[in-house]
Design an enzyme around this catalytic site. Structure first.
Site, short mmCIF file in Angstrom:
data_model
loop_
_atom_site.label_atom_id
_atom_site.label_comp_id
_atom_site.label_asym_id
_atom_site.label_seq_id
_atom_site.Cartn_x
_atom_site.Cartn_y
_atom_site.Cartn_z
N GLU A 295 -20.83 33.54 75.84
CA GLU A 295 -21.88 34.23 75.12
C GLU A 295 -22.14 33.55 73.77
OE1 GLU A 295 -23.54 36.27 76.67
OE2 GLU A 295 -22.45 37.90 77.62
N ASP B 169 -30.18 34.51 76.80
CA ASP B 169 -29.70 34.26 75.44
C ASP B 169 -29.06 32.88 75.30
OD1 ASP B 169 -27.40 34.61 76.89
OD2 ASP B 169 -26.60 36.25 75.67
N HIS C 250 -26.61 31.60 77.29
CA HIS C 250 -25.21 31.46 77.72
C HIS C 250 -25.12 30.69 79.03
CE1 HIS C 250 -25.88 35.30 80.09
NE2 HIS C 250 -25.15 34.61 80.97
#
Length: 260
Positions: A143, A136, A138
C-alpha cells in the site's frame, strides 16, 4: 520501462501470454510470479488455451503467488491459493506441489515470510512476474507508504483496498484487514515484470507510476528502477499519459526479434 498501449483485454492477454510462452519454451523450469484480481485473467485464459490447443507445457515450472490474506481458513474460496487454482493453475499441467502461496494461517507469520523468500531463492528466483496495479498505485499489497526496499511481510490493508475487494466477499466486514505480500524489493528481483492495467479508473495510477516521481506514495513507481518492466495498458488506462504517442510510436517501430 516499456509502455505498450493496446486496444483491449484480448490483445493484452495475447501479448503477455507470448512472453510467458517464449520463456517456457527456452526454459521449461521457469519460475512464474502470479497475481490475482481481474487484470491478469485474460493472460491466464490465453495460457490455458495454448496449453489445451498447442500443448504448452508447465510440468517443470514453478509458480509463486504475490500475496495471501491473513486469517482465512484453509480452503476458503477467496484465499488466493484457491483463486489462483480456479483461474489458472488447475487449467494447465503445472504440478500442485510447484504452486506456492504464503501461508496466511501460519502461527508464526514473520517466520513464514522468511521461509517464502527462501523457497523463491531455492528455485532460482522469479523469471517473469505478472502484476496488476491498484487505483492508489499499489502492487501486490504494498500500500502507499510501503518501503521501496521491503521484503515479504505482513501488511495492513487501507480501507480503499478493502472496499475494492469487497465485491469478492459477502460483505465488507468479511474482507480481512491483513495480508502477507511480497515486498517491493522482492518484486524488483524478478527478471521480467509484466504489469497489466485496464479501464479509465486505473488511468491516474498509470500516469503517476509511469511518468511521475518515484515515491512510496505510489508504490508501483518503483518499477521505474526495474531493468525489464513491461507495462501493458488499454486506451482507457493510457488516457492520462503525456507521452502516449511516443509509447505507441516506439512499440510500432520495435524490432520484430526483440519480443516483450
Amino acid at each position: 520501462m516499456e509502455v505498450v498501449i493496446l486496444p483491449g483485454n484480448r490483445q493484452i492477454g495475447k501479448l503477455a501470454a507470448d512472453a510467458v510462452e517464449a520463456l517456457l519454451r527456452r526454459k521449461p523450469n521457469a519460475v512464474l510470479g502470479l497475481a490475482t484480481g481481474s487484470s491478469p485473467l485474460p493472460v491466464y485464459d490465453e495460457l490455458a488455451v495454448r496449453h489445451e490447443r498447442d500443448g504448452l507445457d508447465f510440468s517443470a515450472a514453478h509458480a509463486f503467488a504475490l500475496d495471501e490474506y491473513v486469517g482465512l481458513v484453509p480452503g476458503h474460496p477467496e484465499s488466493y491459493r484457491e483463486v489462483i487454482g480456479r483461474e489458472f493453475t488447475s487449467r494447465v499441467n503445472i504440478l500442485p506441489e510447484n504452486v506456492h502461496t504464503p501461508d496466511g494461517s501460519a502461527a508464526d507469520i514473520p517466520a513464514e515470510c522468511r521461509a517464502y523468500e527462501d523457497r523463491m531463492r531455492a528455485v532460482g528466483g522469479v523469471d517473469l512476474q505478472i502484476l496488476g496495479v491498484g487505483t492508489d498505485g499499489h502492487i501486490g499489497f504494498n500500500e502507499p507508504g510501503s518501503s521501496l526496499a521491503s521484503r515479504t511481510r505482513i501488511k495492513t490493508l487501507i480501507e480503499q483496498t478493502r472496499r475494492d475487494n469487497a465485491r469478492f466477499f459477502t460483505s465488507l466486514a468479511d474482507v480481512p484487514h491483513h495480508v502477507v505480500t511480497q515486498g517491493l524489493g522482492t518484486i524488483l528481483e524478478a527478471r521480467h515484470v509484466v504489469l497489466i492495467a485496464t479501464g479509465a479508473q486505473k488511468a491516474p495510477a498509470v500516469r503517476d507510476f509511469v511518468e511521475g516521481p518515484v515515491s512510496a506514495v505510489c508504490p508501483a513507481s518503483v518499477l521505474q528502477f526495474h531493468p525489464h518492466a513491461s507495462i501493458l495498458v488499454d486506451e482507457a488506462a493510457a488516457s492520462s499519459l503525456k507521452l502516449a504517442d511516443f509509447y505507441r510510436h516506439t512499440h510500432d517501430h520495435k524490432p520484430s526479434w526483440q519480443g516483450l
